[in-house]
Design a protein around this motif. Structure first.
Motif, PDB file in Angstrom:
ATOM      1  N   MET A 186       0.839  -1.177   0.000  1.00 40.14           N
ATOM      2  CA  MET A 186       0.000   0.000   0.000  1.00 40.14           C
ATOM      3  C   MET A 186       0.885   1.241   0.000  1.00 40.14           C
ATOM      4  O   MET A 186       1.798   1.368   0.799  1.00 40.14           O
ATOM      5  CB  MET A 186      -0.893  -0.026   1.241  1.00 40.14           C
ATOM      6  CG  MET A 186      -1.717   1.186   1.407  1.00 40.14           C
ATOM      7  SD  MET A 186      -2.887   0.880   2.735  1.00 40.14           S
ATOM      8  CE  MET A 186      -2.825   2.398   3.574  1.00 40.14           C
ATOM      9  N   THR A 187       0.577   2.134  -0.896  1.00 36.93           N
ATOM     10  CA  THR A 187       1.336   3.369  -1.016  1.00 36.93           C
ATOM     11  C   THR A 187       0.627   4.460  -0.230  1.00 36.93           C
ATOM     12  O   THR A 187      -0.585   4.645  -0.347  1.00 36.93           O
ATOM     13  CB  THR A 187       1.444   3.792  -2.496  1.00 36.93           C
ATOM     14  OG1 THR A 187       2.035   2.725  -3.232  1.00 36.93           O
ATOM     15  CG2 THR A 187       2.271   5.037  -2.640  1.00 36.93           C
ATOM     16  N   LEU A 188       1.415   5.193   0.590  1.00 35.19           N
ATOM     17  CA  LEU A 188       0.844   6.270   1.390  1.00 35.19           C
ATOM     18  C   LEU A 188       1.022   7.599   0.683  1.00 35.19           C
ATOM     19  O   LEU A 188       2.029   7.839   0.015  1.00 35.19           O
ATOM     20  CB  LEU A 188       1.545   6.347   2.755  1.00 35.19           C
ATOM     21  CG  LEU A 188       1.430   5.133   3.663  1.00 35.19           C
ATOM     22  CD1 LEU A 188       2.253   5.346   4.926  1.00 35.19           C
ATOM     23  CD2 LEU A 188      -0.025   4.855   4.022  1.00 35.19           C
ATOM     24  N   THR A 189       0.033   8.456   0.864  1.00 34.68           N
ATOM     25  CA  THR A 189       0.148   9.805   0.320  1.00 34.68           C
ATOM     26  C   THR A 189       1.118  10.601   1.212  1.00 34.68           C
ATOM     27  O   THR A 189       1.445  10.182   2.321  1.00 34.68           O
ATOM     28  CB  THR A 189      -1.211  10.520   0.304  1.00 34.68           C
ATOM     29  OG1 THR A 189      -1.642  10.703   1.663  1.00 34.68           O
ATOM     30  CG2 THR A 189      -2.245   9.712  -0.475  1.00 34.68           C
ATOM     31  N   ALA A 190       1.549  11.735   0.722  1.00 36.75           N
ATOM     32  CA  ALA A 190       2.446  12.586   1.498  1.00 36.75           C
ATOM     33  C   ALA A 190       1.785  12.998   2.817  1.00 36.75           C
ATOM     34  O   ALA A 190       2.433  13.021   3.864  1.00 36.75           O
ATOM     35  CB  ALA A 190       2.839  13.815   0.689  1.00 36.75           C
ATOM     36  N   ASP A 191       0.488  13.271   2.778  1.00 34.40           N
ATOM     37  CA  ASP A 191      -0.229  13.656   3.991  1.00 34.40           C
ATOM     38  C   ASP A 191      -0.283  12.501   4.985  1.00 34.40           C
ATOM     39  O   ASP A 191      -0.115  12.694   6.188  1.00 34.40           O
ATOM     40  CB  ASP A 191      -1.638  14.147   3.633  1.00 34.40           C
ATOM     41  CG  ASP A 191      -2.316  14.812   4.807  1.00 34.40           C
ATOM     42  OD1 ASP A 191      -1.668  15.651   5.469  1.00 34.40           O
ATOM     43  OD2 ASP A 191      -3.495  14.496   5.078  1.00 34.40           O
ATOM     44  N   GLN A 192      -0.517  11.291   4.489  1.00 35.31           N
ATOM     45  CA  GLN A 192      -0.559  10.114   5.362  1.00 35.31           C
ATOM     46  C   GLN A 192       0.816   9.839   5.968  1.00 35.31           C
ATOM     47  O   GLN A 192       0.925   9.485   7.148  1.00 35.31           O
ATOM     48  CB  GLN A 192      -1.049   8.882   4.583  1.00 35.31           C
ATOM     49  CG  GLN A 192      -2.519   8.945   4.231  1.00 35.31           C
ATOM     50  CD  GLN A 192      -2.926   7.836   3.269  1.00 35.31           C
ATOM     51  OE1 GLN A 192      -2.156   7.461   2.373  1.00 35.31           O
ATOM     52  NE2 GLN A 192      -4.142   7.335   3.445  1.00 35.31           N
ATOM     53  N   LYS A 193       1.879  10.026   5.194  1.00 38.18           N
ATOM     54  CA  LYS A 193       3.238   9.855   5.717  1.00 38.18           C
ATOM     55  C   LYS A 193       3.531  10.890   6.806  1.00 38.18           C
ATOM     56  O   LYS A 193       4.114  10.573   7.835  1.00 38.18           O
ATOM     57  CB  LYS A 193       4.268   9.985   4.591  1.00 38.18           C
ATOM     58  CG  LYS A 193       4.279   8.811   3.634  1.00 38.18           C
ATOM     59  CD  LYS A 193       5.290   9.051   2.525  1.00 38.18           C
ATOM     60  CE  LYS A 193       5.231   7.928   1.501  1.00 38.18           C
ATOM     61  NZ  LYS A 193       6.143   8.172   0.366  1.00 38.18           N
ATOM     62  N   ARG A 194       3.112  12.118   6.552  1.00 38.99           N
ATOM     63  CA  ARG A 194       3.315  13.189   7.522  1.00 38.99           C
ATOM     64  C   ARG A 194       2.561  12.879   8.814  1.00 38.99           C
ATOM     65  O   ARG A 194       3.080  13.030   9.911  1.00 38.99           O
ATOM     66  CB  ARG A 194       2.858  14.514   6.919  1.00 38.99           C
ATOM     67  CG  ARG A 194       3.477  15.729   7.521  1.00 38.99           C
ATOM     68  CD  ARG A 194       3.190  17.044   6.790  1.00 38.99           C
ATOM     69  NE  ARG A 194       2.113  17.091   5.832  1.00 38.99           N
ATOM     70  CZ  ARG A 194       2.269  16.980   4.503  1.00 38.99           C
ATOM     71  NH1 ARG A 194       3.460  16.798   3.976  1.00 38.99           N
ATOM     72  NH2 ARG A 194       1.230  17.037   3.698  1.00 38.99           N
ATOM     73  N   GLN A 195       1.322  12.404   8.679  1.00 36.08           N
ATOM     74  CA  GLN A 195       0.503  12.053   9.842  1.00 36.08           C
ATOM     75  C   GLN A 195       1.128  10.900  10.618  1.00 36.08           C
ATOM     76  O   GLN A 195       1.169  10.917  11.839  1.00 36.08           O
ATOM     77  CB  GLN A 195      -0.925  11.696   9.396  1.00 36.08           C
ATOM     78  CG  GLN A 195      -1.861  11.395  10.538  1.00 36.08           C
ATOM     79  CD  GLN A 195      -2.083  12.575  11.459  1.00 36.08           C
ATOM     80  OE1 GLN A 195      -2.126  13.721  11.006  1.00 36.08           O
ATOM     81  NE2 GLN A 195      -2.214  12.332  12.741  1.00 36.08           N
ATOM     82  N   ALA A 196       1.636   9.904   9.918  1.00 35.41           N
ATOM     83  CA  ALA A 196       2.284   8.765  10.571  1.00 35.41           C
ATOM     84  C   ALA A 196       3.543   9.208  11.313  1.00 35.41           C
ATOM     85  O   ALA A 196       3.808   8.761  12.432  1.00 35.41           O
ATOM     86  CB  ALA A 196       2.623   7.694   9.543  1.00 35.41           C
ATOM     87  N   ALA A 197       4.307  10.102  10.709  1.00 37.82           N
ATOM     88  CA  ALA A 197       5.517  10.623  11.354  1.00 37.82           C
ATOM     89  C   ALA A 197       5.156  11.414  12.610  1.00 37.82           C
ATOM     90  O   ALA A 197       5.825  11.291  13.638  1.00 37.82           O
ATOM     91  CB  ALA A 197       6.314  11.486  10.384  1.00 37.82           C
ATOM     92  N   GLN A 198       4.104  12.212  12.546  1.00 36.77           N
ATOM     93  CA  GLN A 198       3.667  12.982  13.707  1.00 36.77           C
ATOM     94  C   GLN A 198       3.203  12.063  14.831  1.00 36.77           C
ATOM     95  O   GLN A 198       3.508  12.286  15.995  1.00 36.77           O
ATOM     96  CB  GLN A 198       2.552  13.945  13.328  1.00 36.77           C
ATOM     97  CG  GLN A 198       3.017  15.126  12.508  1.00 36.77           C
ATOM     98  CD  GLN A 198       1.854  15.983  12.021  1.00 36.77           C
ATOM     99  OE1 GLN A 198       0.707  15.571  12.040  1.00 36.77           O
ATOM    100  NE2 GLN A 198       2.184  17.185  11.561  1.00 36.77           N
ATOM    101  N   THR A 199       2.490  11.018  14.489  1.00 35.70           N
ATOM    102  CA  THR A 199       2.026  10.051  15.486  1.00 35.70           C
ATOM    103  C   THR A 199       3.208   9.360  16.142  1.00 35.70           C
ATOM    104  O   THR A 199       3.263   9.220  17.368  1.00 35.70           O
ATOM    105  CB  THR A 199       1.088   9.013  14.832  1.00 35.70           C
ATOM    106  OG1 THR A 199      -0.037   9.705  14.272  1.00 35.70           O
ATOM    107  CG2 THR A 199       0.612   7.992  15.841  1.00 35.70           C
ATOM    108  N   HIS A 200       4.171   8.939  15.346  1.00 41.78           N
ATOM    109  CA  HIS A 200       5.367   8.276  15.863  1.00 41.78           C
ATOM    110  C   HIS A 200       6.130   9.218  16.805  1.00 41.78           C
ATOM    111  O   HIS A 200       6.581   8.823  17.881  1.00 41.78           O
ATOM    112  CB  HIS A 200       6.266   7.814  14.711  1.00 41.78           C
ATOM    113  CG  HIS A 200       7.537   7.177  15.156  1.00 41.78           C
ATOM    114  ND1 HIS A 200       7.579   5.918  15.720  1.00 41.78           N
ATOM    115  CD2 HIS A 200       8.819   7.629  15.136  1.00 41.78           C
ATOM    116  CE1 HIS A 200       8.832   5.627  16.032  1.00 41.78           C
ATOM    117  NE2 HIS A 200       9.603   6.647  15.690  1.00 41.78           N
TER     118      HIS A 200
END
Length: 135
Positions: free
Chosen positions: A1-15
């Motif tokens: 599954m490929t993540l959008t830039a926004d989803q990657k940013r959200q995942a990084a913020q959560t981490h």
């Protein structure tokens, strides 16, 4: 599954946010950020005191606030509560060795404030003046 830039940013913020909870410095700041914590610890620096003595020495501290602060410090292992069985029961509080080791940090913060708060106040005044004249 490929993540959008926004989803990657959200995942990084959560981490990042999850990691902050484990950060020792953040945990320490959460412990000592209350003015009551530092005031109580400074009062206990020279030895044990009763609750009523602490209330007299710390103007503005309500019984509820002082009790809550002491419980928090006891939970963190910074203060110990000593009960003397008498009528009425006597309760004293004193710093633990861990609490005494934290005093150096608190004294360092106090020293920094003593040397720098004039500059902080000046900066605040300048900022507020700019905001007022711009608004």
């Amino acid at each position: 599954m490929t993540l959008t830039a926004d989803q990657k940013r959200q995942a990084a913020q959560t981490h990042y946010a999850e990691g902050l909870g484990l950060c020792p410095a953040r945990q320490l700041l959460e412990t000592i950020s209350s003015k009551w914590v530092t005031l109580v610890m400074l009062e206990l620096a020279d030895g044990q005191l009763r609750h009523s003595e602490l209330r007299r020495r710390i103007p503005g501290a309500s019984q509820k606030m002082l009790t809550s602060t002491l419980r928090s410090l006891e939970r963190d292992g910074l203060v110990t509560r000593l009960l003397t069985l008498s009528v009425p029961v006597r309760t004293d509080y004193e710093l633990t060795p861990l609490g005494h080791s934290l005093l150096a940090v608190i004294h360092g913060m106090k020293e920094w404030a003593d040397h720098n708060m004039d500059q902080v106040e000046e900066a605040r005044g300048n900022y507020d003046s700019r905001r007022t004249s711009a608004g």
